[in-house]
Enzyme design. Sequence first.
Site, PDB file in Angstrom:
ATOM      1  NE  ARG A  14     -11.710   6.674  17.186  1.00 31.45           N
ATOM      2  CZ  ARG A  14     -11.498   7.724  16.369  1.00 31.45           C
ATOM      3  NH1 ARG A  14     -11.868   7.674  15.105  1.00 31.45           N
ATOM      4  NH2 ARG A  14     -10.898   8.821  16.819  1.00 31.45           N
TER       5      ARG A  14
ATOM      6  CB  SER B   1     -10.517   8.883  22.708  1.00 34.55           C
ATOM      7  OG  SER B   1     -10.191  10.068  22.044  1.00 34.55           O
TER       8      SER B   1
ATOM      9  CD  GLU C 112     -10.791   4.941  20.479  1.00 36.48           C
ATOM     10  OE1 GLU C 112      -9.557   4.821  20.594  1.00 36.48           O
ATOM     11  OE2 GLU C 112     -11.331   5.981  20.051  1.00 36.48           O
TER      12      GLU C 112
HETATM   13  P1  FAD Z   1      -2.850  -2.363  19.516  1.00 37.43           P
HETATM   14  O1  FAD Z   1      -3.197  -1.570  20.708  1.00 37.43           O
HETATM   15  O2  FAD Z   1      -1.652  -3.209  19.572  1.00 37.43           O
HETATM   16  O3  FAD Z   1      -4.122  -3.251  19.128  1.00 37.43           O
HETATM   17  C1  FAD Z   1      -5.407  -2.688  19.054  1.00 37.43           C
HETATM   18  C2  FAD Z   1      -6.403  -3.778  18.618  1.00 37.43           C
HETATM   19  O4  FAD Z   1      -6.085  -4.188  17.285  1.00 37.43           O
HETATM   20  C3  FAD Z   1      -6.314  -5.030  19.473  1.00 37.43           C
HETATM   21  O5  FAD Z   1      -7.599  -5.599  19.540  1.00 37.43           O
HETATM   22  C4  FAD Z   1      -5.380  -5.924  18.677  1.00 37.43           C
HETATM   23  O6  FAD Z   1      -5.558  -7.303  18.930  1.00 37.43           O
HETATM   24  C5  FAD Z   1      -5.765  -5.581  17.255  1.00 37.43           C
HETATM   25  N1  FAD Z   1      -4.646  -5.752  16.303  1.00 37.43           N
HETATM   26  C6  FAD Z   1      -3.460  -5.108  16.315  1.00 37.43           C
HETATM   27  N2  FAD Z   1      -2.699  -5.500  15.275  1.00 37.43           N
HETATM   28  C7  FAD Z   1      -3.421  -6.429  14.598  1.00 37.43           C
HETATM   29  C8  FAD Z   1      -3.188  -7.220  13.422  1.00 37.43           C
HETATM   30  N3  FAD Z   1      -2.049  -7.121  12.718  1.00 37.43           N
HETATM   31  N4  FAD Z   1      -4.157  -8.082  13.023  1.00 37.43           N
HETATM   32  C9  FAD Z   1      -5.323  -8.194  13.720  1.00 37.43           C
HETATM   33  N5  FAD Z   1      -5.608  -7.472  14.824  1.00 37.43           N
HETATM   34  C10 FAD Z   1      -4.668  -6.594  15.263  1.00 37.43           C
HETATM   35  N6  FAD Z   1      -6.991   6.297  17.434  1.00 37.43           N
HETATM   36  C11 FAD Z   1      -7.657   6.962  16.462  1.00 37.43           C
HETATM   37  O7  FAD Z   1      -8.425   6.361  15.698  1.00 37.43           O
HETATM   38  N7  FAD Z   1      -7.504   8.311  16.300  1.00 37.43           N
HETATM   39  C12 FAD Z   1      -6.678   9.039  17.067  1.00 37.43           C
HETATM   40  O8  FAD Z   1      -6.565  10.238  16.880  1.00 37.43           O
HETATM   41  C13 FAD Z   1      -5.954   8.354  18.099  1.00 37.43           C
HETATM   42  N8  FAD Z   1      -5.125   9.050  18.915  1.00 37.43           N
HETATM   43  C14 FAD Z   1      -4.450   8.395  19.895  1.00 37.43           C
HETATM   44  C15 FAD Z   1      -3.588   9.133  20.720  1.00 37.43           C
HETATM   45  C16 FAD Z   1      -2.859   8.511  21.734  1.00 37.43           C
HETATM   46  C17 FAD Z   1      -1.929   9.324  22.593  1.00 37.43           C
HETATM   47  C18 FAD Z   1      -2.995   7.105  21.925  1.00 37.43           C
HETATM   48  C19 FAD Z   1      -2.196   6.416  22.989  1.00 37.43           C
HETATM   49  C20 FAD Z   1      -3.862   6.363  21.108  1.00 37.43           C
HETATM   50  C21 FAD Z   1      -4.607   7.006  20.103  1.00 37.43           C
HETATM   51  N9  FAD Z   1      -5.488   6.303  19.254  1.00 37.43           N
HETATM   52  C22 FAD Z   1      -6.145   6.963  18.247  1.00 37.43           C
HETATM   53  C23 FAD Z   1      -5.698   4.856  19.445  1.00 37.43           C
HETATM   54  C24 FAD Z   1      -4.632   3.980  18.729  1.00 37.43           C
HETATM   55  O9  FAD Z   1      -3.501   4.721  18.411  1.00 37.43           O
HETATM   56  C25 FAD Z   1      -5.190   3.342  17.455  1.00 37.43           C
HETATM   57  O10 FAD Z   1      -6.309   2.545  17.763  1.00 37.43           O
HETATM   58  C26 FAD Z   1      -4.136   2.471  16.751  1.00 37.43           C
HETATM   59  O11 FAD Z   1      -4.621   2.020  15.510  1.00 37.43           O
HETATM   60  C27 FAD Z   1      -3.728   1.275  17.605  1.00 37.43           C
HETATM   61  O12 FAD Z   1      -2.584   0.682  17.015  1.00 37.43           O
HETATM   62  P2  FAD Z   1      -1.683  -0.349  17.815  1.00 37.43           P
HETATM   63  O13 FAD Z   1      -0.744  -0.964  16.835  1.00 37.43           O
HETATM   64  O14 FAD Z   1      -1.097   0.279  19.000  1.00 37.43           O
HETATM   65  O15 FAD Z   1      -2.809  -1.415  18.227  1.00 37.43           O
HETATM   66  N1  EPU Z   2     -13.750  19.106  24.999  1.00 35.53           N
HETATM   67  C1  EPU Z   2     -13.972  19.740  26.199  1.00 35.53           C
HETATM   68  N2  EPU Z   2     -13.275  19.306  27.297  1.00 35.53           N
HETATM   69  C2  EPU Z   2     -12.403  18.281  27.246  1.00 35.53           C
HETATM   70  C3  EPU Z   2     -12.173  17.625  26.002  1.00 35.53           C
HETATM   71  C4  EPU Z   2     -12.863  18.060  24.879  1.00 35.53           C
HETATM   72  O1  EPU Z   2     -14.793  20.637  26.273  1.00 35.53           O
HETATM   73  O2  EPU Z   2     -11.821  17.953  28.271  1.00 35.53           O
HETATM   74  C5  EPU Z   2     -14.431  19.608  23.787  1.00 35.53           C
HETATM   75  C6  EPU Z   2     -13.431  20.353  22.882  1.00 35.53           C
HETATM   76  O3  EPU Z   2     -13.294  21.686  23.246  1.00 35.53           O
HETATM   77  C7  EPU Z   2     -14.055  20.191  21.512  1.00 35.53           C
HETATM   78  C8  EPU Z   2     -14.749  18.834  21.591  1.00 35.53           C
HETATM   79  O4  EPU Z   2     -14.899  18.538  22.989  1.00 35.53           O
HETATM   80  O5  EPU Z   2     -15.034  21.184  21.298  1.00 35.53           O
HETATM   81  C9  EPU Z   2     -13.986  17.735  20.874  1.00 35.53           C
HETATM   82  O6  EPU Z   2     -12.666  17.621  21.411  1.00 35.53           O
HETATM   83  P1  EPU Z   2     -11.403  17.200  20.523  1.00 35.53           P
HETATM   84  O7  EPU Z   2     -11.341  18.060  19.302  1.00 35.53           O
HETATM   85  O8  EPU Z   2     -10.213  17.154  21.392  1.00 35.53           O
HETATM   86  O9  EPU Z   2     -11.759  15.753  19.978  1.00 35.53           O
HETATM   87  P2  EPU Z   2     -12.446  14.496  20.654  1.00 35.53           P
HETATM   88  O10 EPU Z   2     -13.834  14.373  20.109  1.00 35.53           O
HETATM   89  O11 EPU Z   2     -12.295  14.520  22.128  1.00 35.53           O
HETATM   90  C10 EPU Z   2     -11.820  12.856  18.739  1.00 35.53           C
HETATM   91  C11 EPU Z   2     -11.219  11.490  18.626  1.00 35.53           C
HETATM   92  C12 EPU Z   2      -9.710  11.568  18.738  1.00 35.53           C
HETATM   93  C13 EPU Z   2      -9.193  12.421  17.595  1.00 35.53           C
HETATM   94  C14 EPU Z   2      -9.814  13.817  17.705  1.00 35.53           C
HETATM   95  C15 EPU Z   2      -9.478  14.670  16.519  1.00 35.53           C
HETATM   96  C16 EPU Z   2     -12.863   9.900  19.411  1.00 35.53           C
HETATM   97  C17 EPU Z   2     -13.295   8.991  20.505  1.00 35.53           C
HETATM   98  N3  EPU Z   2     -11.762  10.619  19.643  1.00 35.53           N
HETATM   99  O12 EPU Z   2     -11.547  13.314  20.055  1.00 35.53           O
HETATM  100  O13 EPU Z   2      -9.184  10.246  18.603  1.00 35.53           O
HETATM  101  O14 EPU Z   2      -7.788  12.533  17.643  1.00 35.53           O
HETATM  102  O15 EPU Z   2     -11.257  13.694  17.733  1.00 35.53           O
HETATM  103  O16 EPU Z   2     -10.186  14.224  15.407  1.00 35.53           O
HETATM  104  O17 EPU Z   2     -13.508   9.939  18.361  1.00 35.53           O
HETATM  105  C18 EPU Z   2      -8.589   8.308  19.851  1.00 35.53           C
HETATM  106  O18 EPU Z   2      -9.459   7.711  19.190  1.00 35.53           O
HETATM  107  O19 EPU Z   2      -7.864   7.723  20.672  1.00 35.53           O
HETATM  108  C19 EPU Z   2      -8.392   9.727  19.616  1.00 35.53           C
HETATM  109  C20 EPU Z   2      -7.503  10.447  20.290  1.00 35.53           C
END
Ligand code: FAD
Ligand code: EPU
Length: 338
Positions: free
Chosen positions: A162, A238, A333
């Site tokens: 991250r 997250s 995050e």
């Molecule tokens: P924005 O929110 O628009 O921007 C995020 C940051 O990047 C800001 O600081 C912005 O200024 C900068 N930025 C954006 N575009 C540019 C550019 N072209 N040049 C320079 N800077 C820029 N993240 C994960 O890593 N793993 C996950 O599994 C994950 N799951 C998610 C699930 C949900 C439901 C949600 C809502 C979010 C999740 N995220 C996850 C977080 C998010 O999707 C990622 O961080 C994604 O890359 C953000 O993209 P965005 O275009 O929406 O960025």
């Molecule tokens: N858990 C609980 N209770 C909860 C949530 C999670 O006990 O309410 C436990 C789950 O049972 C599991 C562990 O925590 O054993 C991990 O949970 P999960 O697999 O859902 O993943 P996470 O660690 O919570 C991370 C990333 C996600 C990514 C998933 C899958 C971060 C901060 N988050 O979540 O990324 O999708 O793993 O790889 O690293 C994001 O960055 O926005 C994001 C959604």
Amino acid sequence: MIRRDVDLQPFNTMAIRARAAHYARVGDQDELQEALEFARRQRLPILPLGGGSNIVLTGDYPGLVLHVDLQGLTVEEDSRGALVTAAAGENWHRLVMHTVSRKLGGLENLALIPGRVGAAPIQNIGAYGVELRDTFEDLTAVHIASGELHDFSRADCHFAYRDSVFKGAARDQYIITRVRMRLPSQWQPRVDYPALQEYLESHAVDVGALTPARIAEAVTAVRRSKLPDPQDIPNAGSFFKNPLVEDALYQRLKSEHPDLVAYPAGERWKLAAGWLIDRAGWRGRRIDNVGVHDRQALVLVNPGRGTGAEITGLARRIAADIHDRFGVDLEPEPRYYP
Ligand code: FAD
Ligand code: EPU
């Protein structure tokens, strides 16, 4: 091209109401340079915006919100695999589905992550055992102060969990315009992440016959089962990073809580922040407009369309409680603006 006093609620997945003093949507390099020139003349700070899925608006933004909408996606296949080139404004999930539909592996575990391509390197997006850096080749970015184009190799990006140089030494200095990924010709499925493995087992999926498309489908199903769709319940994924802790603290916590979820990370341990927050009793709690998701305690939600201050206030309370109970510090995050 530059609009004034624009409502940002439709542009952030937390659905926070806040206004931008200036806003521009840029669809090509000329528009991007023009907008940067405007900001330079007016001495305005810039917020590069993609899908708005990883930001928290804590108030009105006094500068220029630059909505990066550059389009273009090409895939060149050769003996080494495929080189995927995507403009920053392309939708990330659409890119993943485009590659898997061509039977190209490498990005399938990153299916359904919201947002645009240009934001993917900022925090080195990751999910289900894979991170962007695993297939990342290089990127091009515009230097905000000079308007010059710079290339960044994988090493230049300093990717970590991250994290990247764009959150450190190069923070707020570049607009990413294009990202290239190299997908291997020899593809290996990556299915050891527990939740993914459980899904494949419970659906009797033949692991010997896995394809990138089948894994993308499984990842999509697992994600839908626990993460709220921002269209239904506003959220930013997250809300905290999973914290890295020293071995001594891990050993103490593990002896007190044998079911603690932790993964080895070099000499240290990465704890599941969702487990800590859940164990502390926050899962499903609602405080006025905001709350903690009932199926994933790491996700803060904004069902009542509350303010950024309500969200950050809840985050502070949770972090303080986790610190008091477990001695662990949580770091948000998403990035807070302004
Ligand atoms: P924005 O929110 O628009 O921007 C995020 C940051 O990047 C800001 O600081 C912005 O200024 C900068 N930025 C954006 N575009 C540019 C550019 N072209 N040049 C320079 N800077 C820029 N993240 C994960 O890593 N793993 C996950 O599994 C994950 N799951 C998610 C699930 C949900 C439901 C949600 C809502 C979010 C999740 N995220 C996850 C977080 C998010 O999707 C990622 O961080 C994604 O890359 C953000 O993209 P965005 O275009 O929406 O960025
Ligand atoms: N858990 C609980 N209770 C909860 C949530 C999670 O006990 O309410 C436990 C789950 O049972 C599991 C562990 O925590 O054993 C991990 O949970 P999960 O697999 O859902 O993943 P996470 O660690 O919570 C991370 C990333 C996600 C990514 C998933 C899958 C971060 C901060 N988050 O979540 O990324 O999708 O793993 O790889 O690293 C994001 O960055 O926005 C994001 C959604």
